[in-house]
Design a protein around this motif. Sequence first.
Motif, PDB file in Angstrom:
ATOM      1  N   ALA A  14      -0.396  19.068 -49.455  1.00 33.04           N
ATOM      2  CA  ALA A  14      -1.041  18.910 -48.149  1.00 33.04           C
ATOM      3  C   ALA A  14      -0.580  20.024 -47.216  1.00 33.04           C
ATOM      4  O   ALA A  14       0.595  20.377 -47.184  1.00 33.04           O
ATOM      5  CB  ALA A  14      -0.705  17.551 -47.563  1.00 33.04           C
ATOM      6  N   GLY A  15      -1.545  20.569 -46.491  1.00 35.33           N
ATOM      7  CA  GLY A  15      -1.270  21.693 -45.610  1.00 35.33           C
ATOM      8  C   GLY A  15      -1.483  23.046 -46.253  1.00 35.33           C
ATOM      9  O   GLY A  15      -1.467  24.072 -45.566  1.00 35.33           O
ATOM     10  N   ARG A  66     -11.436  24.167 -40.719  1.00 34.68           N
ATOM     11  CA  ARG A  66     -10.473  24.304 -41.812  1.00 34.68           C
ATOM     12  C   ARG A  66     -11.041  25.100 -42.987  1.00 34.68           C
ATOM     13  O   ARG A  66     -10.309  25.821 -43.658  1.00 34.68           O
ATOM     14  CB  ARG A  66     -10.027  22.925 -42.316  1.00 34.68           C
ATOM     15  N   ASN A  84      -5.404  24.214 -44.582  1.00 36.28           N
ATOM     16  CA  ASN A  84      -4.907  22.946 -44.056  1.00 36.28           C
ATOM     17  C   ASN A  84      -5.480  21.755 -44.827  1.00 36.28           C
ATOM     18  O   ASN A  84      -6.000  20.805 -44.236  1.00 36.28           O
ATOM     19  CB  ASN A  84      -5.237  22.828 -42.560  1.00 36.28           C
ATOM     20  N   ASN A  86      -5.883  18.382 -46.943  1.00 38.82           N
ATOM     21  CA  ASN A  86      -5.261  17.067 -46.904  1.00 38.82           C
ATOM     22  C   ASN A  86      -5.732  16.248 -48.108  1.00 38.82           C
ATOM     23  O   ASN A  86      -6.704  16.618 -48.770  1.00 38.82           O
ATOM     24  CB  ASN A  86      -5.550  16.368 -45.575  1.00 38.82           C
ATOM     25  N   PRO A  87      -5.043  15.152 -48.406  1.00 41.35           N
ATOM     26  CA  PRO A  87      -5.397  14.380 -49.618  1.00 41.35           C
ATOM     27  C   PRO A  87      -6.851  13.911 -49.645  1.00 41.35           C
ATOM     28  O   PRO A  87      -7.409  13.727 -50.732  1.00 41.35           O
ATOM     29  CB  PRO A  87      -4.433  13.201 -49.564  1.00 41.35           C
ATOM     30  N   GLU A  88      -7.467  13.741 -48.467  1.00 38.38           N
ATOM     31  CA  GLU A  88      -8.870  13.314 -48.426  1.00 38.38           C
ATOM     32  C   GLU A  88      -9.814  14.403 -48.930  1.00 38.38           C
ATOM     33  O   GLU A  88     -10.998  14.133 -49.170  1.00 38.38           O
ATOM     34  CB  GLU A  88      -9.269  12.907 -47.001  1.00 38.38           C
ATOM     35  N   ASP A  89      -9.319  15.618 -49.089  1.00 37.58           N
ATOM     36  CA  ASP A  89     -10.136  16.702 -49.630  1.00 37.58           C
ATOM     37  C   ASP A  89     -10.147  16.705 -51.160  1.00 37.58           C
ATOM     38  O   ASP A  89     -10.864  17.500 -51.780  1.00 37.58           O
ATOM     39  CB  ASP A  89      -9.614  18.062 -49.138  1.00 37.58           C
ATOM     40  N   VAL A 116      -5.192  17.457 -53.836  1.00 43.06           N
ATOM     41  CA  VAL A 116      -4.241  17.707 -52.754  1.00 43.06           C
ATOM     42  C   VAL A 116      -3.222  16.573 -52.747  1.00 43.06           C
ATOM     43  O   VAL A 116      -3.592  15.408 -52.567  1.00 43.06           O
ATOM     44  CB  VAL A 116      -4.946  17.803 -51.396  1.00 43.06           C
ATOM     45  N   SER A 118       0.137  14.528 -51.309  1.00 43.89           N
ATOM     46  CA  SER A 118       0.731  14.266 -49.987  1.00 43.89           C
ATOM     47  C   SER A 118       2.225  14.506 -49.988  1.00 43.89           C
ATOM     48  O   SER A 118       2.839  14.708 -51.016  1.00 43.89           O
ATOM     49  CB  SER A 118       0.431  12.825 -49.564  1.00 43.89           C
TER      50      SER A 118
END
Length: 118
Positions: A14-15, A66, A84, A86-89, A116, A118
């Motif tokens: 993440a990130g 992003r 950037n 995140n796990p939702e990606d 991704v 976390s």
Amino acid sequence: QVQLVESGGGLVQAGGSLRLSCAASGSIFRITVMAWYRQAPAKQRELVASITSGGSTNYAESVKGRFTISSDSAKNTVYLQMNNLNPEDTAVYYCNGLVQVPAVKEFWGQGTQVTVSS
């Protein structure tokens, strides 16, 4: 026939960032629109970003600011820079193209996994 081949997926924290590429090849007269879609487990495929031959872009609200879509018309290649993350990606990302061959037809790539953590 037209082939779309994606590359650049993988595992990232993440990130972090990833850059996807999609190269179109075959009997291409002109590419009108290229796009990236994604499909997460148990969810419908959704549009992430698109770019026209004139350079106009469109993004899903969830990725605005992003992700950046770009293209190289000389190489018939479209890119998706993802920052950037995140796990939702997390999803399988698919390249999509509307290609004149010379009639306009829709083609899909085989997909590339983006995970991704976390």
